[in-house]
Scaffold this active site. Structure first.
Site, PDB file in Angstrom:
ATOM      1  N   GLY A 141      40.727  88.063 -48.499  1.00  0.00           N
ATOM      2  CA  GLY A 141      42.091  88.604 -48.390  1.00  0.00           C
ATOM      3  C   GLY A 141      43.175  87.731 -48.981  1.00  0.00           C
ATOM      4  O   GLY A 141      44.281  88.197 -49.247  1.00  0.00           O
ATOM      5  N   CYS A 148      42.293  96.349 -41.917  1.00  0.00           N
ATOM      6  CA  CYS A 148      41.521  95.107 -42.045  1.00  0.00           C
ATOM      7  C   CYS A 148      40.410  95.130 -40.998  1.00  0.00           C
ATOM      8  O   CYS A 148      40.639  95.600 -39.874  1.00  0.00           O
ATOM      9  CB  CYS A 148      42.429  93.896 -41.822  1.00  0.00           C
ATOM     10  SG  CYS A 148      41.563  92.312 -41.808  1.00  0.00           S
ATOM     11  N   THR A 149      39.266  94.616 -41.381  1.00  0.00           N
ATOM     12  CA  THR A 149      38.097  94.657 -40.483  1.00  0.00           C
ATOM     13  C   THR A 149      38.350  94.011 -39.122  1.00  0.00           C
ATOM     14  O   THR A 149      37.784  94.439 -38.122  1.00  0.00           O
ATOM     15  CB  THR A 149      36.926  93.889 -41.128  1.00  0.00           C
ATOM     16  OG1 THR A 149      37.421  92.625 -41.611  1.00  0.00           O
ATOM     17  CG2 THR A 149      36.302  94.672 -42.252  1.00  0.00           C
ATOM     18  N   HIS A 150      39.190  92.977 -39.090  1.00  0.00           N
ATOM     19  CA  HIS A 150      39.363  92.207 -37.848  1.00  0.00           C
ATOM     20  C   HIS A 150      40.345  92.830 -36.854  1.00  0.00           C
ATOM     21  O   HIS A 150      40.329  92.487 -35.686  1.00  0.00           O
ATOM     22  CB  HIS A 150      39.869  90.800 -38.177  1.00  0.00           C
ATOM     23  CG  HIS A 150      38.862  89.916 -38.816  1.00  0.00           C
ATOM     24  ND1 HIS A 150      38.279  90.213 -40.022  1.00  0.00           N
ATOM     25  CD2 HIS A 150      38.327  88.733 -38.418  1.00  0.00           C
ATOM     26  CE1 HIS A 150      37.435  89.246 -40.348  1.00  0.00           C
ATOM     27  NE2 HIS A 150      37.443  88.339 -39.387  1.00  0.00           N
ATOM     28  N   ASP A 187      30.684  93.175 -46.330  1.00  0.00           N
ATOM     29  CA  ASP A 187      32.021  92.683 -46.012  1.00  0.00           C
ATOM     30  C   ASP A 187      32.122  91.255 -46.517  1.00  0.00           C
ATOM     31  O   ASP A 187      31.119  90.620 -46.849  1.00  0.00           O
ATOM     32  CB  ASP A 187      32.234  92.730 -44.487  1.00  0.00           C
ATOM     33  CG  ASP A 187      33.594  92.171 -44.084  1.00  0.00           C
ATOM     34  OD1 ASP A 187      34.604  92.573 -44.690  1.00  0.00           O
ATOM     35  OD2 ASP A 187      33.654  91.307 -43.187  1.00  0.00           O
ATOM     36  N   SER A 188      33.349  90.733 -46.527  1.00  0.00           N
ATOM     37  CA  SER A 188      33.552  89.336 -46.906  1.00  0.00           C
ATOM     38  C   SER A 188      32.920  88.387 -45.892  1.00  0.00           C
ATOM     39  O   SER A 188      32.701  87.220 -46.202  1.00  0.00           O
ATOM     40  CB  SER A 188      35.050  89.064 -47.012  1.00  0.00           C
ATOM     41  OG  SER A 188      35.689  89.416 -45.804  1.00  0.00           O
ATOM     42  N   CYS A 239      34.834  95.985 -45.988  1.00  0.00           N
ATOM     43  CA  CYS A 239      35.969  95.100 -46.243  1.00  0.00           C
ATOM     44  C   CYS A 239      37.136  95.897 -46.832  1.00  0.00           C
ATOM     45  O   CYS A 239      37.002  96.513 -47.897  1.00  0.00           O
ATOM     46  CB  CYS A 239      35.539  94.011 -47.215  1.00  0.00           C
ATOM     47  SG  CYS A 239      36.827  92.802 -47.535  1.00  0.00           S
ATOM     48  N   ASN A 240      38.263  95.869 -46.142  1.00  0.00           N
ATOM     49  CA  ASN A 240      39.424  96.602 -46.641  1.00  0.00           C
ATOM     50  C   ASN A 240      39.951  96.015 -47.940  1.00  0.00           C
ATOM     51  O   ASN A 240      40.470  96.730 -48.792  1.00  0.00           O
ATOM     52  CB  ASN A 240      40.547  96.601 -45.600  1.00  0.00           C
ATOM     53  CG  ASN A 240      40.230  97.488 -44.435  1.00  0.00           C
ATOM     54  OD1 ASN A 240      39.405  97.132 -43.605  1.00  0.00           O
ATOM     55  ND2 ASN A 240      40.845  98.636 -44.376  1.00  0.00           N
ATOM     56  N   THR A 241      39.833  94.695 -48.080  1.00  0.00           N
ATOM     57  CA  THR A 241      40.316  94.043 -49.302  1.00  0.00           C
ATOM     58  C   THR A 241      39.515  94.534 -50.510  1.00  0.00           C
ATOM     59  O   THR A 241      40.085  94.889 -51.543  1.00  0.00           O
ATOM     60  CB  THR A 241      40.229  92.511 -49.160  1.00  0.00           C
ATOM     61  OG1 THR A 241      40.980  92.117 -48.004  1.00  0.00           O
ATOM     62  CG2 THR A 241      40.763  91.812 -50.380  1.00  0.00           C
ATOM     63  N   GLU A 276      38.797  85.808 -34.898  1.00  0.00           N
ATOM     64  CA  GLU A 276      37.549  85.026 -34.984  1.00  0.00           C
ATOM     65  C   GLU A 276      37.503  83.954 -33.895  1.00  0.00           C
ATOM     66  O   GLU A 276      36.436  83.611 -33.395  1.00  0.00           O
ATOM     67  CB  GLU A 276      37.403  84.406 -36.376  1.00  0.00           C
ATOM     68  CG  GLU A 276      37.189  85.475 -37.421  1.00  0.00           C
ATOM     69  CD  GLU A 276      36.607  84.977 -38.727  1.00  0.00           C
ATOM     70  OE1 GLU A 276      36.315  83.769 -38.855  1.00  0.00           O
ATOM     71  OE2 GLU A 276      36.439  85.816 -39.634  1.00  0.00           O
TER      72      GLU A 276
HETATM   73  N1  DGL Z   1      37.253  91.653 -44.380  1.00  0.00           N
HETATM   74  C1  DGL Z   1      38.603  91.402 -44.802  1.00  0.00           C
HETATM   75  C2  DGL Z   1      39.363  92.726 -44.859  1.00  0.00           C
HETATM   76  O1  DGL Z   1      39.033  93.673 -44.212  1.00  0.00           O
HETATM   77  C3  DGL Z   1      39.310  90.410 -43.883  1.00  0.00           C
HETATM   78  C4  DGL Z   1      38.801  88.994 -44.001  1.00  0.00           C
HETATM   79  C5  DGL Z   1      38.997  88.392 -45.377  1.00  0.00           C
HETATM   80  O2  DGL Z   1      40.148  88.114 -45.763  1.00  0.00           O
HETATM   81  O3  DGL Z   1      38.003  88.217 -46.051  1.00  0.00           O
HETATM   82  O4  DGL Z   1      40.324  92.819 -45.594  1.00  0.00           O
END
Ligand code: DGL
Length: 274
Positions: free
Chosen positions: A44, A190-192, A11-12, A74-76, A158
């Site tokens: 993102g 998105c992961t969060h 993930d990011s 990571c969805n991005t 976060e």
């Molecule tokens: N992990 C990113 C996502 O799921 C969210 C955080 C980021 O922008 O890096 O898109």
């Protein structure tokens, strides 16, 4: 698939731990090698070119650990660089967040009015909408999609502010157009966002089905992993980050819902330095 090796997941940054949480609960016997690119987060808000370059370096790092499967938490990255990961991974299966979530959304949506929320890059890519339309065509369903970027959800999660009034105000602002569109299903792309489930559900109303992309992907991952060795204790896992691990450790434990073992730092200087 080499059943003895681990599941590689990246993930990011910290957010991918919401996906690890689902893997721990569905596949407690698996060993996880996690990489969070905490030195370069967020992805993102960055350009497609940059995210694709980061994705390729992140994949190279996981490949050093010979995973049997790569999970793009990571969805991005799943939205703009899944092909980059797949190409590098070769014969190793790659699971992104988008396809499983879209299948599930189509399965549960009665009205075919489906909402998607994610980072700026994810929403700009239209990856979810394209996948949903393709899947819908395949199954002969008629759907309409509505998407909105919700960048402030990431720092709210976060910060641990998911229960505060500010989270509700921000959610009302972001989700207004989706409420208006009367979606009956909303993909948390998105992961969060799973951290904010309570407030998102409260704003959207109890009738709207929320799709946790990480949890749905974990179900798909279960189909792939045939275990021959049981790894049971948490310290069998490996957690790697690219910035110093202090913040990852504290926020990560909240996202994961349990204590996190020692996290190691890795640095990229033309190649990964362990
Ligand atoms: N992990 C990113 C996502 O799921 C969210 C955080 C980021 O922008 O890096 O898109």
């Amino acid at each position: 698939v080499n059943t003895d090796s681990s599941i590689g997941i990246f993930d990011s940054g910290i957010g991918g731990l919401t996906v690890v949480k689902e893997l721990f609960s569905l596949l407690p016997g698996e060993r996880i090698v996690y990489f969070g690119d905490t030195a370069r987060v967020p992805y993102g808000s960055k350009s497609v070119e940059t995210v694709r370059r980061y994705a390729s370096e992140d994949t190279e790092l996981l490949l050093l650990h010979h995973p049997k499967l790569i999970v793009v938490a990571c969805n991005t990255v799943s939205a703009v660089a899944l092909d980059v990961v797949q190409e590098l991974a070769g014969s190793i299966p790659v699971i992104g967040m988008i396809e499983p979530a879209c299948k599930e959304a189509l399965r549960v949506s009665a009205s075919g009015r489906i909402g998607i929320i994610g980072t700026d890059a994810t929403i700009a890519s239209k990856a979810y909408e394209i996948e949903l339309q393709n899947e819908a065509e395949r199954s002969g369903k008629k759907i309409e999609t509505f998407a909105n970027a919700c960048p402030l959800f990431v720092p709210l999660a976060e910060e641990g502010w998911e229960e505060k009034v500010v989270a509700e105000l921000v959610a009302r602002e972001y989700l207004f157009s989706l409420e208006e569109a009367q979606v009956d299903t909303l993909i948390l792309g998105c992961t969060h966002y799973p951290v904010l489930t309570k407030v998102i559900q409260a704003v959207m109303g109890p009738q709207v089905k929320l799709i946790n992309s990480g949890a749905i992907a974990a179900r798909e991952i279960k189909n792939y992993s045939v275990l021959s060795t049981q790894y049971s204790s948490l310290d069998k896992h490996l957690f790697l980050v690219s910035d110093i691990p202090r913040k990852f450790q504290s926020i990560g434990e909240r996202f994961l819902g349990q204590t996190l073992q020692q996290t190691k730092q890795v640095i990229y200087e033309d190649a990964w330095v362990m």
